[in-house]
Design an enzyme around this catalytic site. Structure first.
Site, PDB file in Angstrom:
ATOM      1  N   GLY A  47       0.827  -1.203   0.000  1.00 28.39           N
ATOM      2  CA  GLY A  47       0.000   0.000   0.000  1.00 28.39           C
ATOM      3  C   GLY A  47       0.858   1.248   0.000  1.00 28.39           C
ATOM      4  N   GLY A  48       0.289   2.305   0.570  1.00 27.13           N
ATOM      5  CA  GLY A  48       0.996   3.592   0.621  1.00 27.13           C
ATOM      6  C   GLY A  48       2.327   3.488   1.342  1.00 27.13           C
ATOM      7  N   GLY A  91      20.845  14.524 -30.123  1.00 29.69           N
ATOM      8  CA  GLY A  91      20.433  14.954 -28.784  1.00 29.69           C
ATOM      9  C   GLY A  91      21.096  14.131 -27.697  1.00 29.69           C
TER      10      GLY A  91
HETATM   11  C1  HXC Z   1      -2.773  -4.819  12.183  1.00 30.37           C
HETATM   12  C2  HXC Z   1      -1.693  -6.612  11.287  1.00 30.37           C
HETATM   13  C3  HXC Z   1      -1.567  -5.952  10.060  1.00 30.37           C
HETATM   14  C4  HXC Z   1      -2.095  -4.645   9.952  1.00 30.37           C
HETATM   15  C5  HXC Z   1      -0.643  -7.873   9.873  1.00 30.37           C
HETATM   16  N1  HXC Z   1      -1.112  -7.801  11.133  1.00 30.37           N
HETATM   17  N2  HXC Z   1      -0.913  -6.743   9.197  1.00 30.37           N
HETATM   18  N3  HXC Z   1      -2.296  -6.054  12.346  1.00 30.37           N
HETATM   19  N4  HXC Z   1      -2.690  -4.127  11.056  1.00 30.37           N
HETATM   20  N5  HXC Z   1      -1.983  -3.945   8.832  1.00 30.37           N
HETATM   21  C6  HXC Z   1      -1.012  -8.814  12.167  1.00 30.37           C
HETATM   22  C7  HXC Z   1      -1.887 -10.023  11.906  1.00 30.37           C
HETATM   23  O1  HXC Z   1      -3.179  -9.803  12.380  1.00 30.37           O
HETATM   24  C8  HXC Z   1      -1.170 -11.088  12.713  1.00 30.37           C
HETATM   25  O2  HXC Z   1      -1.489 -10.918  14.051  1.00 30.37           O
HETATM   26  C9  HXC Z   1       0.286 -10.708  12.564  1.00 30.37           C
HETATM   27  O3  HXC Z   1       0.287  -9.337  12.181  1.00 30.37           O
HETATM   28  C10 HXC Z   1       1.016 -11.481  11.505  1.00 30.37           C
HETATM   29  O4  HXC Z   1       0.237 -11.460  10.328  1.00 30.37           O
HETATM   30  P1  HXC Z   1      -0.118 -12.767   9.482  1.00 30.37           P
HETATM   31  O5  HXC Z   1      -1.222 -12.410   8.600  1.00 30.37           O
HETATM   32  O6  HXC Z   1      -0.292 -13.925  10.412  1.00 30.37           O
HETATM   33  O7  HXC Z   1       1.250 -12.971   8.687  1.00 30.37           O
HETATM   34  P2  HXC Z   1       1.457 -13.473   7.209  1.00 30.37           P
HETATM   35  O8  HXC Z   1       0.603 -14.699   6.965  1.00 30.37           O
HETATM   36  O9  HXC Z   1       2.930 -13.618   7.055  1.00 30.37           O
HETATM   37  O10 HXC Z   1       0.905 -12.328   6.283  1.00 30.37           O
HETATM   38  C11 HXC Z   1       1.516 -11.062   6.300  1.00 30.37           C
HETATM   39  C12 HXC Z   1       0.679 -10.041   5.502  1.00 30.37           C
HETATM   40  C13 HXC Z   1      -0.793 -10.067   6.031  1.00 30.37           C
HETATM   41  C14 HXC Z   1       0.722 -10.420   4.018  1.00 30.37           C
HETATM   42  C15 HXC Z   1       1.341  -8.687   5.671  1.00 30.37           C
HETATM   43  O11 HXC Z   1      -0.769  -9.971   7.459  1.00 30.37           O
HETATM   44  C16 HXC Z   1      -1.613  -8.952   5.481  1.00 30.37           C
HETATM   45  O12 HXC Z   1      -2.115  -9.032   4.360  1.00 30.37           O
HETATM   46  N6  HXC Z   1      -1.823  -7.918   6.311  1.00 30.37           N
HETATM   47  C17 HXC Z   1      -2.653  -6.791   5.947  1.00 30.37           C
HETATM   48  C18 HXC Z   1      -1.941  -5.941   4.949  1.00 30.37           C
HETATM   49  C19 HXC Z   1      -2.700  -4.695   4.641  1.00 30.37           C
HETATM   50  O13 HXC Z   1      -3.733  -4.738   3.923  1.00 30.37           O
HETATM   51  N7  HXC Z   1      -2.263  -3.583   5.232  1.00 30.37           N
HETATM   52  C20 HXC Z   1      -2.902  -2.330   5.093  1.00 30.37           C
HETATM   53  C21 HXC Z   1      -2.258  -1.780   3.810  1.00 30.37           C
HETATM   54  S1  HXC Z   1      -2.851  -0.220   3.445  1.00 30.37           S
HETATM   55  P3  HXC Z   1      -1.628 -12.165  15.057  1.00 30.37           P
HETATM   56  O14 HXC Z   1      -1.936 -11.528  16.356  1.00 30.37           O
HETATM   57  O15 HXC Z   1      -2.707 -13.025  14.513  1.00 30.37           O
HETATM   58  O16 HXC Z   1      -0.292 -12.846  15.025  1.00 30.37           O
HETATM   59  C22 HXC Z   1      -1.710   0.733   4.066  1.00 30.37           C
HETATM   60  C23 HXC Z   1      -2.063   2.147   3.885  1.00 30.37           C
HETATM   61  C24 HXC Z   1      -0.890   3.018   4.072  1.00 30.37           C
HETATM   62  O17 HXC Z   1      -0.758   0.352   4.599  1.00 30.37           O
HETATM   63  C25 HXC Z   1      -1.292   4.330   3.522  1.00 30.37           C
HETATM   64  C26 HXC Z   1      -0.175   5.308   3.632  1.00 30.37           C
HETATM   65  C27 HXC Z   1      -0.514   6.551   2.863  1.00 30.37           C
END
Ligand code: HXC
Length: 517
Positions: free
Chosen positions: A170-171, A404
């Protein structure tokens, strides 16, 4: 003194150090990944790292976070030494809430960035995170915004290097994109704005995360990654070496080390250049014979391979290298190579690194795709970057320098301080074949033997223009040199420019960000 208090301190520190706990650390290791603290240990000189804000914790209340312990708020920040040089860093802890970025996590990174900027120290960000902490909502988004602003303010003032050692989605990927160099680990690192699931929902395309945003994709196709490593150990080893090539900030010159002779014999330069003007060769073999042994490090080596950019040492000084690569697309300039070159020139200019440009290009790549993709817009970045750069600029025309592209590749007109050419140089508006087809079109088509006349005209043109002496007669080329003397000529040029002042006349006024427009 109350001993219990001291024991409590050690207990608390130990708990923080253990991050998400043994099970999650083992999971991290089983994926071939190191923990946040292990990575910092690989980056810094032994025992030199000092952590800042170890006891910071989340203060979020919603979605089950109230009272939840989030050790160090999932990021380790602080400073340490890399071969004695002070460097600030953050390292996201994936074992704690997936390294997700919440309000306090972002505050810690921002504080480390502020300290790095105030103290004129390089900044390294080690990314391994699930992105914005979903439970913290807009506070997490604000945190990213604060980091992006600091990345931008620090750009061109302190070197900023991003390591991607896990997800960066993401961002979140915009912070690394705002830094000078992005280093990725094969297999575990992945970066994308929208991941496979969103892509499938929106466009119907099916793709896995490695193909979409793995190290190979970003090193070869998108150009987001500057360097790629098979594992974390090799990445941190080279990162330490890279930091040694750079100054701490834009007011210092890069450190100088003991010189080494080139690894290969300069006499071989003559054999590397093919006799046939349209035959390719590997310009890295030329670079190898000019710079100190083993010192060349390619940046973006797999992206836009028709250009080579990188850093090297010459008699122990850091020098930026830009070269056309005749082995790919005959070394012509296109959209991607223009971006690659422009960005590198601005990076070198920001950090007082003299630039050596080796020219062998037939021109800009023709094609509808290039024109509609904005070759004018992208190519202009190269002109802008060279014309604006006020570090010492040395250019050598090895062979072709047409149109160029001749101007763009650090010509005298754009401000080369020393412009040299090999006797094999051909500096003209265009190559002999193309020029004769246009200028003598009627004469050729009306001749009894058009092919013979065409060849005669080409020979005449080559004799007259395809050499370095017309440009040298105008003073656009300072000297035509024997290729064997290239290294010594470059060294003399560097020495003559050692005290070069920027255009403002004031070194403290210099500030150029690294992003070309
Ligand atoms: C809170 C999160 C998290 C998040 C992961 N965790 N991402 N908690 N916020 N964004 C937590 C999970 O709940 C889990 O907690 C632990 O971290 C490990 O994650 P897993 O899913 O078990 O690990 P894995 O299978 O290796 O997968 C990793 C991952 C997946 C691919 C990163 O967790 C995922 O898709 N996370 C969400 C990604 C996402 O959509 N992020 C937001 C992006 S938007 P527990 O307690 O169960 O161990 C963004 C906007 C930014 O970032 C904008 C800026 C301008």
């Amino acid at each position: 003194m109350d001993r219990e208090r001291i024991e409590e301190l050690h207990r608390r520190r130990q708990a923080v150090t253990e991050g998400g706990g043994t099970e999650r650390i083992e999971r991290q290791h089983s994926q071939g990944k190191f923990t946040a603290r292990e990575r910092l240990a690989m980056l810094f000189d032994e025992g030199s790292f000092r952590e800042i804000g170890a006891f910071v914790n989340s203060r979020a209340q919603d979605f089950g976070l109230a009272g939840r312990d989030v050790p160090a708020d999932a990021v380790v920040t602080g400073y340490g030494r890399v071969d004695g040089k002070l460097v600030y860093a953050f390292s996201q802890d994936f074992t704690t809430m997936g390294g997700s970025l919440g309000e306090m996590h972002a505050q810690k990174i921002c504080r480390a960035m502020d300290l790095a900027l105030q103290n004129g120290c390089p900044f390294v960000g080690i990314n391994d995170s699930g992105g914005a902490r979903i439970q913290e909502g807009v506070d997490a988004l604000n945190g990213y915004g604060e980091i992006f602003r600091r990345n931008t303010k620090a750009s061109g003032i302190i070197p900023q290097i991003s390591v991607i050692a896990g997800p960066c989605a993401g961002g979140a990927s915009y912070s690394p994109a705002l830094t000078d160099l992005v280093l990725m680990v094969e297999g575990s690192a992945r970066m994308f704005i929208t991941g496979p699931q969103v892509i499938k929902a929106v466009t119907g395309e099916e793709v896995d995360d490695q193909f979409l945003g793995g190290a190979t994709a970003h090193a070869r196709k998108s150009g987001v990654a500057h360097m790629v490593y098979p594992d974390e150990q090799s990445l941190f080893g080279e990162l330490r070496w890279l930091l040694g090539l750079l100054p701490a900030n834009n007011r210092e010159t890069p450190p100088r080390v003991d010189p080494l002779e080139p690894s290969a014999d300069a006499a071989e330069l003559i054999d590397i250049m093919p006799e046939m003007p349209n035959k390719g060769y590997n310009v890295e073999e030329v670079i190898e014979r000019i710079v100190d042994e083993g010192s060349f490090i390619g940046i973006h080596p797999e992206f836009a391979s028709n250009a080579v950019v990188g850093l090297a040492r010459l008699e122990g000084r850091t020098v930026g290298i830009v070269a056309n690569q005749p082995r790919f697309l005959a070394g012509c300039l296109d959209i991607d190579s223009s971006d690659k070159i422009a960005r590198h020139v601005r990076f070198c200019d920001a950090f007082n690194i003299p630039i050596l440009t080796l020219v062998d290009t037939p021109g800009y790549l023709p094609g509808i795709g290039q024109e509609h993709g904005g070759i004018i817009r992208h190519g202009a970045k190269v002109l802008y970057a060279y014309a604006e750069a006020d570090v010492p600029k040395i250019s050598i025309v090895l062979r072709k320098a047409y149109g160029g592209a001749y101007l763009a590749m650090c010509s005298r007109s754009l401000g080369a301080d020393v412009s040299l050419a090999w006797p094999t140089a051909e500096i003209a508006v265009m190559g002999p074949e193309g020029a004769c087809n246009i200028v003598f079109r009627r004469e050729i088509s009306e001749a009894d033997d058009p092919e013979r006349v065409r060849q005669e005209k080409i020979d005449e043109y080559r004799e007259k223009f395809a050499n370095p002496y017309v440009a040298a007669a105008r003073g656009f080329i300072d000297d035509v040199i024997d290729p064997v003397d290239t290294r010594s000529e470059v060294l003399s040029a560097l020495e003559s420019l050692e005290r070069k002042l920027p255009d403002t006349g004031d070194r403290t006024e210099r500030r150029h960000g690294n992003i070309p427009m």
